[in-house]
Design an enzyme around this catalytic site. Structure first.
Site, mmCIF file in Angstrom:
data_model
loop_
_atom_site.group_PDB
_atom_site.id
_atom_site.type_symbol
_atom_site.label_atom_id
_atom_site.label_comp_id
_atom_site.label_asym_id
_atom_site.label_seq_id
_atom_site.Cartn_x
_atom_site.Cartn_y
_atom_site.Cartn_z
ATOM 1 N N LYS A 192 -5.670 -14.643 7.111
ATOM 2 C CA LYS A 192 -4.586 -15.346 7.270
ATOM 3 C C LYS A 192 -3.616 -14.871 8.174
ATOM 4 O O LYS A 192 -2.983 -13.939 8.302
ATOM 5 C CB LYS A 192 -4.056 -14.932 5.945
ATOM 6 C CG LYS A 192 -2.889 -15.915 5.121
ATOM 7 C CD LYS A 192 -1.577 -16.319 5.388
ATOM 8 C CE LYS A 192 -0.755 -14.886 5.439
ATOM 9 N NZ LYS A 192 0.535 -15.290 6.133
ATOM 10 N N GLU A 267 -2.037 -1.168 8.879
ATOM 11 C CA GLU A 267 -1.565 -0.917 10.350
ATOM 12 C C GLU A 267 0.059 -1.320 10.109
ATOM 13 O O GLU A 267 0.378 -2.508 10.421
ATOM 14 C CB GLU A 267 -2.047 -1.724 11.493
ATOM 15 C CG GLU A 267 -3.534 -0.941 11.563
ATOM 16 C CD GLU A 267 -4.287 -1.982 12.852
ATOM 17 O OE1 GLU A 267 -3.649 -2.346 13.699
ATOM 18 O OE2 GLU A 267 -5.117 -2.505 12.540
ATOM 19 N N CYS A 301 4.619 -3.048 16.899
ATOM 20 C CA CYS A 301 4.689 -1.901 16.025
ATOM 21 C C CYS A 301 4.719 -0.441 16.954
ATOM 22 O O CYS A 301 5.236 0.459 16.439
ATOM 23 C CB CYS A 301 3.485 -1.916 15.105
ATOM 24 S SG CYS A 301 1.943 -1.983 15.980
ATOM 25 N N GLU A 401 12.761 1.438 12.004
ATOM 26 C CA GLU A 401 12.111 0.359 12.817
ATOM 27 C C GLU A 401 13.097 -0.923 12.851
ATOM 28 O O GLU A 401 13.263 -1.391 11.851
ATOM 29 C CB GLU A 401 10.776 0.183 12.303
ATOM 30 C CG GLU A 401 9.997 -1.089 13.279
ATOM 31 C CD GLU A 401 8.675 -1.149 13.143
ATOM 32 O OE1 GLU A 401 8.404 -1.549 11.676
ATOM 33 O OE2 GLU A 401 7.735 -1.014 13.999
#
Ligand code: ADP
Length: 497
Positions: A192, A267, A301, A401
């Site tokens: 996906k 992750e 990331c 983040e």
């Protein structure tokens, strides 16, 4: 390659899109429309304009894809030798190389990233398929010395149907680093892609089919997270999930996986430090920090989003970084300007909100700190390269983040304080250090909690190096042989003789 690349760029300039983009899901070996007939629009982040439509899948499409993947598990695919699986992957690697220009231009159009970065991603994908092509027939277990009356051995078996949930920042690379090892291991897949960036994954599925993959081995369902993603991770017909994305969504995926005790690799995000010590090669450190935070406009990331610098070198380093950041001109990814756009207006608003809050809280903006007005950059979604001197370690600017071109700076007195600062967030994805003192570099590597450590070159490595995080950055590893083993279940067999 360059002529084709130029023609594709011209086509986008002329028409705002490209002819022949995939429009359906890829299920059981062909493109199909959504069961509901619904479609969604894809936007070019560099211009802010829609450029194509693609199927918007939901639970019914996921059902069809999982059924195709389950039935392919016991089809011709299961009878291929590992070497034959490797040959298909190698053919795919060559085909991707032949279509590299098209993959790169589509990736830029869909994700916004600079074309040279997209080309680098495609080269990495060519390499990933070649790497796992070679690994397919080297995935062996062990034999155990149980004494004269027994034989004991382990067998690495494919885990079954592997689900992949892919984010929008590295659409093709992330899809490939899951698909290639899963196929090498003998799994089947349902992928996906992110709703913002479905096209290169759909193209990859078609290409793998051309390379000889039997129908149903690799299926791709386009659609949103809540509609298609949630249905996929909750599906009882999948045996493994690889999720790459935000912590909040990762937690949701983990809860859904618990229902059927589905195996999981997560992750998630990062707030990764780049430590610069006073004895470093300053030129290398400047280049490294710039790449660590401004590559893909910081939407990585593993971005080095926290500069931790030893006081003695802080001023000259910051002067140079500010100068370099100010020289980065925003522009459409296809023009390969200094910095590309943010992938979506929602993400742009998130980045701006983080920086606005930090400014109001008394953190010092050294450069940037603003959305680029659309008229300056052709209507796209851009944020100025930003460097902020953090007030203190506890500030959300240092802890959260941001996922944009925003570097926070922490000035520390010495190496010990740098290590403490490096470890002082809830993330543990990557950490980098610039120093000429190798003893310190290795001490850093041993004492900082992170999935990967970069010494004197940020983002060094490639497909052979395992990649993943600890703590809130997730668990499990992609890439390398560890990435291959995450698609296997280990069986122990003991015989009395
Ligand atoms: P962002 O918020 O920046 O879009 P996400 O982590 O939500 O990042 O998205 C990463 C991927 O996860 C995308 O493919 C998205 O569609 C998918 N996703 C979002 N929500 C869910 C969910 N509830 N279940 C499964 N996948 C999801």
């Amino acid at each position: 390659m360059t002529v084709e690349r130029q023609q594709l760029i011209e086509e986008v300039r002329r028409t705002g899109t490209l002819a022949g983009l995939p429009r359906g899901h890829f299920i059981a070996g062909r493109f199909v429309a959504s069961a509901s007939g619904r479609e969604m629009e894809s936007f070019d982040p560099g211009s802010g304009k829609p450029f194509a439509k693609v199927a918007a899948g939901d639970a019914e499409d996921v059902d069809r894809a999982v059924a195709a993947a389950r039935s392919a598990l016991s089809g011709p695919w299961s009878r291929l030798s590992p070497a034959a699986r490797g040959e298909i992957l190698m053919r795919a690697s060559r085909l991707i190389a032949e279509c590299a220009a098209r993959f790169a231009v589509v990736e830029t159009l869909d994700s916004g990233k600079r074309l040279s970065e997209a080309e680098g991603d495609v080269a990495g994908v060519v390499r990933a398929f070649a790497y796992y092509a070679g690994a397919a027939d080297k995935l062996h277990g062990d034999s155990m010395p149980l004494g004269p009356d027994h034989v004991g051995l382990t067998i690495e078996e494919p885990v079954g149907v592997a689900a992949q949930i892919v984010p929008w920042n590295y659409p093709l690379s992330t899809a490939a680093r899951g698909i290639a090892p899963a196929l090498a291991a003998g799994c089947t897949l349902v992928v996906k892609p992110a709703e913002q960036t479905p096209f290169t994954t759909l193209m990859l599925a078609e290409l793998l089919h051309q390379a000889g993959l039997p129908d149903g081995v690799l299926n791709v369902v386009a659609g949103t997270g809540p509609e298609a993603g949630a249905a996929l991770v909750a599906h009882p017909g999948i045996d493994h999930i690889t999720f790459t994305g935000s912590v909040a969504t990762g937690q949701r995926v983990m809860r859904a996986a618990a229902e059927h005790v589905t195996r999981l690799v997560l992750e998630l995000g990062g707030k990764s430090p780049v430590v610069v010590l006073a004895d470093c090669d300053l030129d290398a450190a400047v280049d490294g920090v710039m790449e660590a935070i401004f590559e893909n406009a910081g939407q990585i990331c593993s971005a080095g989003s926290r500069l931790v610098v030893e006081e003695a070198i802080a001023q000259p380093l910051l002067d140079r970084l500010v100068g370099r950041a100010q020289a980065l001109r925003p522009g459409h990814g296809l023009s390969d300007a200094g910095i590309g756009p943010i992938n979506s207006p929602a993400q742009l608003a998130r980045v701006a909100a983080h920086v606005d809050r930090a400014r109001a809280a008394g953190n010092r903006i050294l450069t940037g700190g603003a959305v680029v007005p659309p008229e300056e950059c052709g209507g796209g979604w851009f944020y100025r390269p930003t460097i902020v001197l953090a007030r203190d370690t506890a500030d959300p600017l240092v802890q959260k983040e941001i996922f944009g071109p925003v570097l926070t700076v922490q000035i520390v007195p010495d190496f010990e304080a740098a290590v403490a600062a490096a470890n002082a967030t809830s993330y543990a994805l990557v950490a980098g250090i610039y120093t000429r003192d190798h003893a310190r570099a290795w001490r850093f590597a041993r004492t900082v909690d992170a999935g990967q450590i970069y010494i004197n070159e940020f983002f060094a490595g490639g497909v052979a190096m395992p990649f993943g995080g600890n703590r809130k950055s997730g668990f499990g590893r992609a890439k390398g042989m560890a990435g291959l083993r995450s698609y296997c279940k280990l069986k122990s067999v003991v015989a009395r003789i």
